[in-house]
Design an enzyme around this catalytic site. Structure first.
Site, PDB file in Angstrom:
ATOM      1  N   ASN A 145       0.812  -1.237   0.000  1.00 59.95           N
ATOM      2  CA  ASN A 145       0.000   0.000   0.000  1.00 59.95           C
ATOM      3  C   ASN A 145       0.837   1.275   0.000  1.00 59.95           C
ATOM      4  OD1 ASN A 145      -2.376  -1.600   0.187  1.00 59.95           O
ATOM      5  ND2 ASN A 145      -1.862  -1.918   2.357  1.00 59.95           N
ATOM      6  N   ARG A 146       2.030   1.206  -0.574  1.00 60.54           N
ATOM      7  CA  ARG A 146       2.934   2.369  -0.665  1.00 60.54           C
ATOM      8  C   ARG A 146       3.356   2.881   0.721  1.00 60.54           C
ATOM      9  NH1 ARG A 146       2.820   0.279  -5.026  1.00 60.54           N
ATOM     10  NH2 ARG A 146       2.395   1.308  -7.009  1.00 60.54           N
TER      11      ARG A 146
END
Ligand code: FMN
Length: 211
Positions: free
Chosen positions: A189-190
């Site tokens: 999710n970065r």
């Protein structure tokens, strides 16, 4: 505007935490580099070298890391090239490694110095003959009319150096003496891990950055 989302990937393989890093960033680099050699075998030593010209114009290009130890990170090039002219005006440079299969990036900042002549000669002597000749034939970063002129120059060098090729005086190494490292591990999710080492009063201090 079209977004290039077809290739979107989540990075889920590894994590990087303060409890599992070496206190010495060179040792940490060494650990990651050895993993990269195993898992990212196409030119794991390829690194982006960023320089800034005398008129503050930034540029970067890939060069190959040829040696590293506690003194610094060594690459070889033409001392008349654009990058070498930039370094002469502004020795502060940045290096970036990206190993996609490990979802890892390492950023290094430091000061580039010419390597000792003996190191450049020793490395030049390990190069295959045609790579040695190409160092003579190429006025790196200068404009050339066409490929034919380049090949002609290469043939002239082949005829000139029939027994052994000495290192051109304008060709050699730079050693990047590091003052900052960032080890980046891709996460889901970065929400990545970023651990930084900075040299403060001869000691490496570490901290974490937001992704
Ligand atoms: C994989 C790869 C490895 C390279 N290795 C080197 C190198 O070790 N030394 C070098 O001078 N150029 C190397 N180059 C070429 C540079 O990227 C660049 O084109 C050249 O050094 C001229 O850059 P400059 O005009 O900014 O000085 C490499 C390019 C690639 C793609």
């Amino acid at each position: 505007m079209k977004f290039l989302n077809e290739s979107r990937k989540d990075y889920l393989q590894f994590q990087l935490d303060e409890g599992h890093i070496d206190a010495d960033p060179i040792n940490q680099f060494d650990a990651w580099y050895h993993q990269a050699c195993e898992h990212s075998p196409f030119e794991p030593n390829a690194m982006q070298l960023s320089t800034v010209s005398v008129d503050n114009h930034p540029s970067n290009r890939v060069v190959l890391l040829k040696s590293y130890n506690h003194d610094g990170f060594v690459f070889f090039t033409n001392y008349n090239s654009q990058k070498a002219r930039d370094i002469a005006a502004n020795p502060t440079v940045a290096l970036t490694f990206f190993w996609p299969s490990l979802e890892q990036q390492i950023r290094i900042e430091g000061r580039a110095e010419k390597a000792p002549e003996s190191v450049s000669v020793a490395y030049f002597n390990t190069r295959p003959r045609d790579a040695q000749l190409s160092a003579w034939a190429s006025d790196q970063s200068a404009v050339v009319n066409n490929r034919v002129d380049l090949e002609k120059r290469m043939n002239e060098m082949r005829e000139k150096f029939t027994h052994g090729v000495p290192k051109p005086e304008w060709w050699g190494g730079f050693i990047v003496v590091p003052c900052r490292f960032e080890f980046w591990q891709g996460r889901g999710n970065r929400f990545h891990d970023r651990l930084v080492y900075e040299l403060k009063n001869d000691d490496w201090v570490t901290h974490r950055l937001c992704p």
